[in-house]
Design a protein around this motif. Structure first.
Motif, short mmCIF file in Angstrom:
data_model
loop_
_atom_site.label_atom_id
_atom_site.label_comp_id
_atom_site.label_asym_id
_atom_site.label_seq_id
_atom_site.Cartn_x
_atom_site.Cartn_y
_atom_site.Cartn_z
N ASP B 73 -46.74 32.25 -25.61
CA ASP B 73 -46.24 31.74 -26.85
C ASP B 73 -45.46 30.25 -26.49
OD1 ASP B 73 -45.53 31.64 -29.61
OD2 ASP B 73 -43.55 32.71 -29.24
N LYS B 94 -40.51 39.08 -26.80
CA LYS B 94 -41.85 38.39 -27.40
C LYS B 94 -42.83 39.48 -26.98
CE LYS B 94 -40.62 33.42 -27.48
NZ LYS B 94 -41.08 32.36 -27.03
N PRO B 170 -42.71 41.17 -31.91
CA PRO B 170 -43.36 40.28 -30.56
C PRO B 170 -44.51 39.53 -31.06
CG PRO B 170 -44.02 42.56 -30.63
CD PRO B 170 -43.00 42.62 -31.59
N ARG B 171 -44.62 38.70 -30.24
CA ARG B 171 -46.04 37.74 -30.48
C ARG B 171 -47.09 38.27 -29.59
NH1 ARG B 171 -46.46 32.47 -32.33
NH2 ARG B 171 -47.78 33.55 -33.62
#
Lengths: 377, 241
Positions: B73, B94, B170-171
Motif C-alpha cells: 500500500d 492493512k 484492509p487493502r
C-alpha cells in the motif's frame, strides 16, 4: 473483551474440574499448616493453661513435659512461702488409656489442687470441680458429654464440666481431676509388681509425688531471681514460664514441627509444579489460537494477559475453594487444625507468586509461537 | 494517497528468501517480482514446498525476505526501520487473513470473533460490535452472530472468517486455501463474494489454492516453481463460467 474469562466460560466444566483438583491440593496444604499450628498451639496451651509464672520441677530434669519429674508434695508450701509468690499449687500429668462406651480413650490426666493454680483455664460448659473426689472436667475432643460417667483406675468419675482445645503435644485430650484423685490413679496404675506388693499389704516404698509445683507471682516479683533461689535448694529446678514454653517448643514438638514443616515445603513445591503444568498445558492447547491472534495483529500484552489472567483465576479459585473446604472439615480432624488469617494470607501470596511464575513458562511458549503456524504449510 | 483501480498495492521486487546456509541452504523464493493492483484477485498455484506459504508470509509481514524490496500500500517495509510491533500494527490495519480452517477463536461467538479485530485496532466495544454485526449481515450470516464457531456450518464459518478479515477494511487480503473445506457450489459463492468485496473496497486478494474449479474466478494465476514465479496464461482466468 476479556479473552481469558471468555475462554474460561467456554471450557467451564473442565476449568471447574481443574480448580476442584487444585483446591483439594490447597486444602491439603492448608490442613498441613493448620496441623503444624495446632501442634504448637496444643503444646503451648497445656503450658499456658495454669497461667503461672514459675515452674518448680525435680532437679536435673526438664519436667514436667519434656522429661518425667517427681517433686515432694510439701514443696508447694515451701514455694508458696517465698517472697514475691502470690499463690502456688501442685500438679500432676499422666497419659492413660481408659475404656468408655465400648472404645478406648487416650487421655491426658491433669491433677490439680482445687482453689489453686493448675485448673482449667475456661469452662466452656458445666462447672469446675467442686467435690474432692470423682469429678472430672473433660476436653470436648474426648467425646465425653456432661453427666457421662467413666472409670479411671478403680474409680468412676462423673463429667461435670467441659473445656475446649486443651490437649497435650501428642494430641491427647485433657481431663482435669483433683490432685488427690490423680495421685491415687498414679498408684493404681503403677507397675503390676508394685500393685501385687500393695495387695499383699507391704508398704509402698515410694511416697506420693507431684510432677511440678507451679506459682503465680506478685506483679513486682522477679521470676528469674525467684528461680535462682529455688535452684539453691539443690533437689529442685525452677523455670520461668517463658523458659518452659521455649523448652517445650524446642525439645518436645521440635521434631514433629520440623517434619510437618518439611512436608509442607514438599506440598508447596508439588503445588507449584502442578500449577505450572496445568498452565503450561492450557497454553500448549491454545498455540494455534495464539498464532492466529498474533497473525491478525494482537499485541503481546493481549496474549500475555490471556495466560496470566487464567493462571491467576485458577490459583485464586483453587485457594478459595481449598480454604472453604478446609474450614468446613477442619473440626473432623483427629488433631486440632489452627488456621490463622495470616497463614491463609501468606499462602494466598505464595500461590499468587507461583501462578505468576508458572504462567511465565506458558507466556514464554506463547511468545515463541510463530504466527506463520496459523497459515497452512 | 489516491486510491482506486490500477493502484499497485502489493509490489515485490527481486524478493528472495532462503533458509539455512551452505549444504543445508534451501531457496524458498528466488528473485521474485510480483505486482498486484487494487481490485485484483490473484491466485498462487504450485506443488507443496514450492514456496507459496513463504510468499504469503513475506507479504503478510510475518517473515522478512533475505533480499529484495517489499512495498505494501505504498509503504516500503522490511527496510530496517520497521520494528516487530510496527509490522503487527501494519497487519492489523492493512492486511486481512482468511485461513483454510477458518481459525475462528472457539471461545468467542461469531460476532465477537469479528469484533475482536476491531477492538484490537482501538474501536470501542459498542462500535466494534455494531460494525461486526453489519459485516455479518452483509455476508448473510448475521442471524448466526451469537453462535459459537463449533455450531456453524463450514460455509457459515468461512463467511465469519471473511467478515473478520474485512473488519478493518484492509487493502490486502491474503487467503490460504479459502475454499478447501467447501463444496464446489459454496466455493464458487465464496470466491464471487471475495471478488465483489475486492472491487468494493479497492483491495487486492492473493489466494493460495489448488482448487481448479475456482481458477476462473481469478484475474491472474501465478505458478510457483522452485521459488520462481511464473504467470500462467494456459488457464483461462477472470472469466467465471
Amino acid at each position: 473483551m476479556n479473552l481469558a474469562l471468555r475462554d474460561v466460560q467456554h471450557n467451564l466444566f473442565r476449568f471447574v474440574l481443574t480448580c476442584l483438583g487444585l483446591s483439594l491440593l490447597m486444602a491439603v496444604v492448608l490442613a498441613m499448616i493448620g496441623i503444624y499450628n495446632g501442634l504448637v498451639a496444643d503444646a503451648l496451651n497445656i503450658v499456658r493453661a495454669p497461667q503461672v509464672d514459675l515452674w518448680v520441677v525435680e532437679s536435673g530434669t526438664k519436667g514436667p513435659f519434656a522429661e518425667a519429674s517427681k517433686v515432694p508434695p510439701e514443696t508447694r508450701d515451701a514455694v508458696a512461702r517465698l517472697f514475691g509468690v502470690a499463690e502456688a499449687g501442685s500438679i500432676t500429668y499422666q497419659t492413660i488409656e481408659a475404656d468408655h462406651a465400648g472404645s478406648t480413650l487416650r487421655l491426658y490426666v491433669i491433677g490439680y489442687e482445687r482453689g489453686r493454680p493448675g485448673g482449667p483455664l475456661q469452662i466452656a460448659e458445666g462447672r469446675n470441680l467442686q467435690q474432692s473426689h470423682f469429678e472430672m472436667v473433660a476436653d470436648a475432643k474426648t467425646g465425653l458429654a456432661l453427666g457421662d460417667k467413666m472409670r479411671l483406675g478403680r474409680n468412676r468419675f462423673t463429667v461435670v464440666g467441659m473445656v475446649r482445645d486443651t490437649m497435650n503435644s501428642g494430641g491427647d485430650p485433657a481431663v482435669f481431676i483433683t490432685l488427690a484423685d490423680a495421685q491415687v490413679l498414679q498408684s493404681q496404675l503403677a507397675p503390676a509388681a508394685a500393685r501385687v506388693q500393695a495387695a499383699r499389704g507391704a508398704s509402698m516404698s515410694e511416697q506420693a509425688t507431684v510432677a511440678a509445683v507451679i506459682a503465680r507471682l506478685e506483679p513486682t516479683a522477679d521470676a528469674a531471681a525467684l528461680g535462682r533461689t529455688v535452684r539453691q535448694w539443690k533437689h529442685l529446678q525452677a523455670m520461668t514460664q517463658a523458659e518452659q514454653e521455649n523448652l517445650l517448643i524446642r525439645s518436645v514438638v521440635d521434631k514433629a514441627r520440623r517434619q510437618i514443616g518439611l512436608f509442607l515445603g514438599i506440598l508447596l513445591s508439588v503445588s507449584a509444579v502442578v500449577i505450572a503444568l496445568i498452565i503450561y498445558t492450557m497454553t500448549m492447547e491454545k498455540l494455534k489460537q495464539i498464532a492466529t491472534l498474533k497473525l491478525i495483529g494482537a499485541p503481546d500484552r493481549t496474549i500475555v494477559g490471556l495466560i496470566v489472567q487464567q493462571s491467576l483465576v485458577l490459583g485464586l479459585a483453587g485457594w478459595g475453594f481449598g480454604l472453604v473446604l478446609i474450614l468446613a472439615i477442619k473440626d473432623n480432624f483427629p488433631r486440632r487444625v489452627v488456621l490463622e488469617p495470616l497463614n491463609v494470607a501468606v499462602l494466598g501470596a505464595i500461590i499468587f507468586g507461583v501462578c505468576i511464575a508458572a504462567s511465565g513458562l506458558g507466556v514464554r511458549a506463547a511468545l515463541k509461537v510463530d504466527p506463520a503456524t496459523a497459515l497452512g504449510g | 494517497m489516491a486510491q482506486g483501480k490500477g493502484e499497485v498495492i502489493v509490489d515485490l521486487k527481486g524478493v528472495s528468501k532462503h533458509y539455512g546456509e551452505g549444504e543445508t541452504r534451501v531457496d524458498a523464493l528466488r528473485a521474485l517480482d510480483l505486482s498486484v493492483q487494487a481490485g485484483e484477485v490473484v491466485a498462487l498455484l504450485g506443488p507443496s514446498g514450492s514456496g507459496k506459504t513463504t510468499l504469503l508470509n513475506v507479504i503478510g509481514c510475518i517473515i522478512d525476505p533475505s533480499a529484495g524490496q517489499v512495498a505494501l500500500d505504498g509503504e516500503m517495509v522490511f527496510d530496517g526501520r520497521w520494528l516487530r510491533r510496527d509490522l503487527r500494527r501494519l497487519r492489523l490495519d492493512k492486511i486481512g487473513f482468511i485461513f483454510q480452517a477458518h481459525n475462528l477463536l472457539p471461545f468467542l461467538t461469531a460476532l465477537d470473533n469479528v469484533a475482536l479485530v476491531l477492538h484490537l485496532a482501538g474501536r470501542s466495544r459498542a462500535d466494534a460490535q455494531a460494525r461486526a454485526q453489519e459485516l455479518l449481515d452483509y455476508l448473510e450470516v448475521g442471524h448466526r452472530a451469537r453462535a459459537m464457531p463449533a455450531l456453524l456450518s463450514g460455509g457459515e464459518a468461512q463467511r465469519v472468517a471473511i467478515a473478520r478479515a474485512l473488519a478493518n477494511s484492509p487493502r490486502i487480503i491474503l487467503a490460504d486455501e479459502p475454499t478447501a473445506a467447501l463444496d464446489s457450489k459454496r466455493a464458487g459463492i465464496v470466491m464471487d463474494l471475495l471478488r465483489k468485496l475486492a472491487s468494493e473496497q479497492d483491495a487486492c486478494i492473493i489466494a493460495v489454492t489448488h482448487d481448479e474449479k475456482i481458477f476462473d474466478r481469478f484475474d491472474k494465476l501465478f505458478h510457483l516453481r522452485d521459488g520462481r514465479l511464473e504467470q500462467d496464461d494456459t488457464i483461462q482466468a477472470g472469466d467465471p463460467q
